[in-house]
Scaffold this motif. Structure first.
Motif, PDB file in Angstrom:
ATOM      1  N   VAL A  46      -1.139   9.471   5.227  1.00 53.16           N
ATOM      2  CA  VAL A  46      -1.476   8.440   6.218  1.00 53.16           C
ATOM      3  C   VAL A  46      -2.965   8.100   6.143  1.00 53.16           C
ATOM      4  CG1 VAL A  46      -1.692   8.012   8.715  1.00 53.16           C
ATOM      5  CG2 VAL A  46       0.449   8.893   7.784  1.00 53.16           C
ATOM      6  N   THR A  47      -3.808   9.114   5.945  1.00 62.94           N
ATOM      7  CA  THR A  47      -5.249   8.878   5.815  1.00 62.94           C
ATOM      8  C   THR A  47      -5.533   7.989   4.610  1.00 62.94           C
ATOM      9  OG1 THR A  47      -5.727  11.029   6.811  1.00 62.94           O
ATOM     10  CG2 THR A  47      -7.496  10.013   5.547  1.00 62.94           C
ATOM     11  N   TYR A  48      -4.890   8.277   3.482  1.00 65.10           N
ATOM     12  CA  TYR A  48      -5.098   7.488   2.268  1.00 65.10           C
ATOM     13  C   TYR A  48      -4.569   6.055   2.450  1.00 65.10           C
ATOM     14  CZ  TYR A  48      -4.911   6.176  -2.694  1.00 65.10           C
ATOM     15  OH  TYR A  48      -5.066   5.541  -3.896  1.00 65.10           O
ATOM     16  N   HIS A  49      -3.397   5.948   3.061  1.00 59.28           N
ATOM     17  CA  HIS A  49      -2.803   4.629   3.312  1.00 59.28           C
ATOM     18  C   HIS A  49      -3.730   3.780   4.184  1.00 59.28           C
ATOM     19  CE1 HIS A  49      -0.221   1.722   5.499  1.00 59.28           C
ATOM     20  NE2 HIS A  49       0.315   1.569   4.305  1.00 59.28           N
ATOM     21  N   SER A  50      -4.296   4.384   5.228  1.00 58.64           N
ATOM     22  CA  SER A  50      -5.199   3.663   6.126  1.00 58.64           C
ATOM     23  C   SER A  50      -6.442   3.178   5.383  1.00 58.64           C
ATOM     24  CB  SER A  50      -5.623   4.557   7.295  1.00 58.64           C
ATOM     25  OG  SER A  50      -4.498   4.911   8.054  1.00 58.64           O
ATOM     26  N   THR A  51      -6.971   4.010   4.486  1.00 57.96           N
ATOM     27  CA  THR A  51      -8.142   3.634   3.688  1.00 57.96           C
ATOM     28  C   THR A  51      -7.827   2.425   2.816  1.00 57.96           C
ATOM     29  OG1 THR A  51      -8.893   5.926   3.629  1.00 57.96           O
ATOM     30  CG2 THR A  51      -9.799   4.468   1.968  1.00 57.96           C
ATOM     31  N   LEU A  52      -6.674   2.457   2.131  1.00 59.19           N
ATOM     32  CA  LEU A  52      -6.286   1.337   1.266  1.00 59.19           C
ATOM     33  C   LEU A  52      -6.063   0.063   2.069  1.00 59.19           C
ATOM     34  CD1 LEU A  52      -3.766   2.970  -1.247  1.00 59.19           C
ATOM     35  CD2 LEU A  52      -6.132   2.306  -1.682  1.00 59.19           C
ATOM     36  N   LYS A  53      -5.398   0.205   3.210  1.00 56.67           N
ATOM     37  CA  LYS A  53      -5.103  -0.966   4.043  1.00 56.67           C
ATOM     38  C   LYS A  53      -6.394  -1.591   4.552  1.00 56.67           C
ATOM     39  CE  LYS A  53      -2.432  -2.321   8.098  1.00 56.67           C
ATOM     40  NZ  LYS A  53      -1.629  -1.849   9.223  1.00 56.67           N
ATOM     41  N   GLN A  80      -7.831  -5.335   3.651  1.00 56.54           N
ATOM     42  CA  GLN A  80      -8.045  -6.323   4.706  1.00 56.54           C
ATOM     43  C   GLN A  80      -9.465  -6.876   4.725  1.00 56.54           C
ATOM     44  OE1 GLN A  80      -6.600  -4.111   8.094  1.00 56.54           O
ATOM     45  NE2 GLN A  80      -4.593  -5.076   7.973  1.00 56.54           N
ATOM     46  N   THR A  81     -10.401  -6.181   4.089  1.00 55.13           N
ATOM     47  CA  THR A  81     -11.786  -6.649   4.098  1.00 55.13           C
ATOM     48  C   THR A  81     -12.192  -7.273   2.762  1.00 55.13           C
ATOM     49  OG1 THR A  81     -12.576  -4.447   3.492  1.00 55.13           O
ATOM     50  CG2 THR A  81     -12.538  -4.990   5.836  1.00 55.13           C
ATOM     51  N   THR A  82     -11.259  -7.377   1.821  1.00 50.12           N
ATOM     52  CA  THR A  82     -11.585  -8.006   0.546  1.00 50.12           C
ATOM     53  C   THR A  82     -11.184  -9.472   0.583  1.00 50.12           C
ATOM     54  OG1 THR A  82      -9.461  -7.373  -0.406  1.00 50.12           O
ATOM     55  CG2 THR A  82     -11.309  -5.889  -0.807  1.00 50.12           C
ATOM     56  N   SER A  83     -11.785 -10.251  -0.301  1.00 50.64           N
ATOM     57  CA  SER A  83     -11.449 -11.668  -0.383  1.00 50.64           C
ATOM     58  C   SER A  83     -11.620 -12.114  -1.828  1.00 50.64           C
ATOM     59  CB  SER A  83     -12.343 -12.457   0.579  1.00 50.64           C
ATOM     60  OG  SER A  83     -13.256 -13.276  -0.072  1.00 50.64           O
ATOM     61  N   TRP A  84     -11.144 -13.309  -2.116  1.00 57.09           N
ATOM     62  CA  TRP A  84     -11.274 -13.838  -3.474  1.00 57.09           C
ATOM     63  C   TRP A  84     -12.737 -14.010  -3.852  1.00 57.09           C
ATOM     64  CZ3 TRP A  84     -13.828 -18.416  -4.018  1.00 57.09           C
ATOM     65  CH2 TRP A  84     -13.951 -19.215  -2.872  1.00 57.09           C
ATOM     66  N   LEU A  85     -13.617 -14.108  -2.849  1.00 58.50           N
ATOM     67  CA  LEU A  85     -15.050 -14.237  -3.119  1.00 58.50           C
ATOM     68  C   LEU A  85     -15.605 -13.014  -3.859  1.00 58.50           C
ATOM     69  CD1 LEU A  85     -16.202 -15.766   0.283  1.00 58.50           C
ATOM     70  CD2 LEU A  85     -16.298 -16.891  -1.949  1.00 58.50           C
ATOM     71  N   ASP A 103       0.826  -1.206   0.000  1.00 59.86           N
ATOM     72  CA  ASP A 103       0.000   0.000   0.000  1.00 59.86           C
ATOM     73  C   ASP A 103       0.865   1.261   0.000  1.00 59.86           C
ATOM     74  OD1 ASP A 103      -2.468  -1.426   0.083  1.00 59.86           O
ATOM     75  OD2 ASP A 103      -2.111  -1.819   2.194  1.00 59.86           O
ATOM     76  N   ASN A 104       1.890   1.298  -0.861  1.00 66.03           N
ATOM     77  CA  ASN A 104       2.730   2.498  -0.935  1.00 66.03           C
ATOM     78  C   ASN A 104       1.953   3.634  -1.582  1.00 66.03           C
ATOM     79  OD1 ASN A 104       5.154   1.517   0.192  1.00 66.03           O
ATOM     80  ND2 ASN A 104       5.575   0.399  -1.680  1.00 66.03           N
ATOM     81  N   VAL A 105       1.980   4.794  -0.935  1.00 64.41           N
ATOM     82  CA  VAL A 105       1.254   5.955  -1.451  1.00 64.41           C
ATOM     83  C   VAL A 105       2.143   7.197  -1.383  1.00 64.41           C
ATOM     84  CG1 VAL A 105      -0.986   5.033  -0.707  1.00 64.41           C
ATOM     85  CG2 VAL A 105       0.255   6.590   0.802  1.00 64.41           C
ATOM     86  N   ALA A 106       1.745   8.189  -2.161  1.00 69.13           N
ATOM     87  CA  ALA A 106       2.370   9.509  -2.072  1.00 69.13           C
ATOM     88  C   ALA A 106       1.247  10.528  -2.015  1.00 69.13           C
ATOM     89  CB  ALA A 106       3.257   9.767  -3.294  1.00 69.13           C
ATOM     90  N   SER A 107       1.529  11.657  -1.401  1.00 62.09           N
ATOM     91  CA  SER A 107       0.509  12.691  -1.328  1.00 62.09           C
ATOM     92  C   SER A 107       1.069  13.999  -1.852  1.00 62.09           C
ATOM     93  CB  SER A 107       0.026  12.879   0.116  1.00 62.09           C
ATOM     94  OG  SER A 107       1.068  13.425   0.905  1.00 62.09           O
TER      95      SER A 107
END
Length: 200
Positions: A149-156, A160-165, A1-5
């Motif tokens: 940090v806000t954007y990174h937290s959103t992506l993370k 974490q809540t996605t799955s192959w389903l 989840d590398n980001v730049a702002s």
């Protein structure tokens, strides 16, 4: 989840509608390469057309980050835009002698107020932390950290809540929840028998 702002300040005030975030395409953890990518994307023809050009780039980092940013700026054809760094440890303003495109004569003339260290390639300027210039630069840098940090937290959180389903055609959020609840996990879904899955 590398980001730049990218944050934008105008007349010393944040211009939040102009803030932008970048999800890094380059894999791995290479600060200099990511800085180069972020500046290259900022200065792409499309983004320059949409966002215009800044009067000054303030780069979060020291010599290495500034060099990577200057390289990207020059490759994009915008060598004349001034670019300086702000190194966190000592809150030094980092100026590349050949690449920053900043006139230092007036600053060096007031050397008694600042600690100035010069080398062949860089000038490092340390001002008192109470200086208004330092306070403004810190505020800009801290705002860029907050935004990233806000954007990174959103992506993370999203990852974490996605799955192959989520990628299986015909399975929506409701069915996904039923499957997980019935079989305990996505691994349990994989191990379930066909007739068990058909019931759900």
């Amino acid at each position: 989840d590398n980001v730049a702002s990218m944050v934008v300040f105008s007349s010393g005030m944040p211009e939040k509608s102009s803030y932008r975030k970048f999800k890094m395409r380059l894999k791995g953890n290479n600060d200099f390469a990511h800085m180069n990518e972020a500046i290259s994307r900022r200065l792409s023809q499309k983004n320059v057309k949409s966002w215009g050009l800044p009067n000054l780039f303030l780069i979060d980092g020291g010599k290495g980050q500034l060099q990577a940013a200057i390289k990207a700026r020059d490759s994009s054809g915008y060598e004349k835009i001034p670019m300086v760094g702000l190194a966190k440890r000592e809150e030094e303003i980092v100026v590349s002698i050949d690449g920053s495109n900043v006139e230092l004569n007036n600053i060096i003339a007031t050397k008694s107020q600042f600690i100035i260290t010069e080398s062949d390639d860089f000038t490092l300027i340390r001002m008192p932390l109470s200086n208004d210039i330092v306070k403004l630069l810190q505020r800009i840098r801290d705002e860029s950290h907050r935004f990233a940090v806000t954007y990174h937290s959103t992506l993370k959180s999203k990852r974490q809540t996605t799955s192959w389903l989520d990628d299986v055609p015909g399975i929506g959020l409701v069915t996904k929840k039923k499957l997980i609840k019935t079989f305990g996990s996505s691994r349990g879904v994989i191990n379930a028998r066909k007739d068990e899955l058909q019931k759900i």
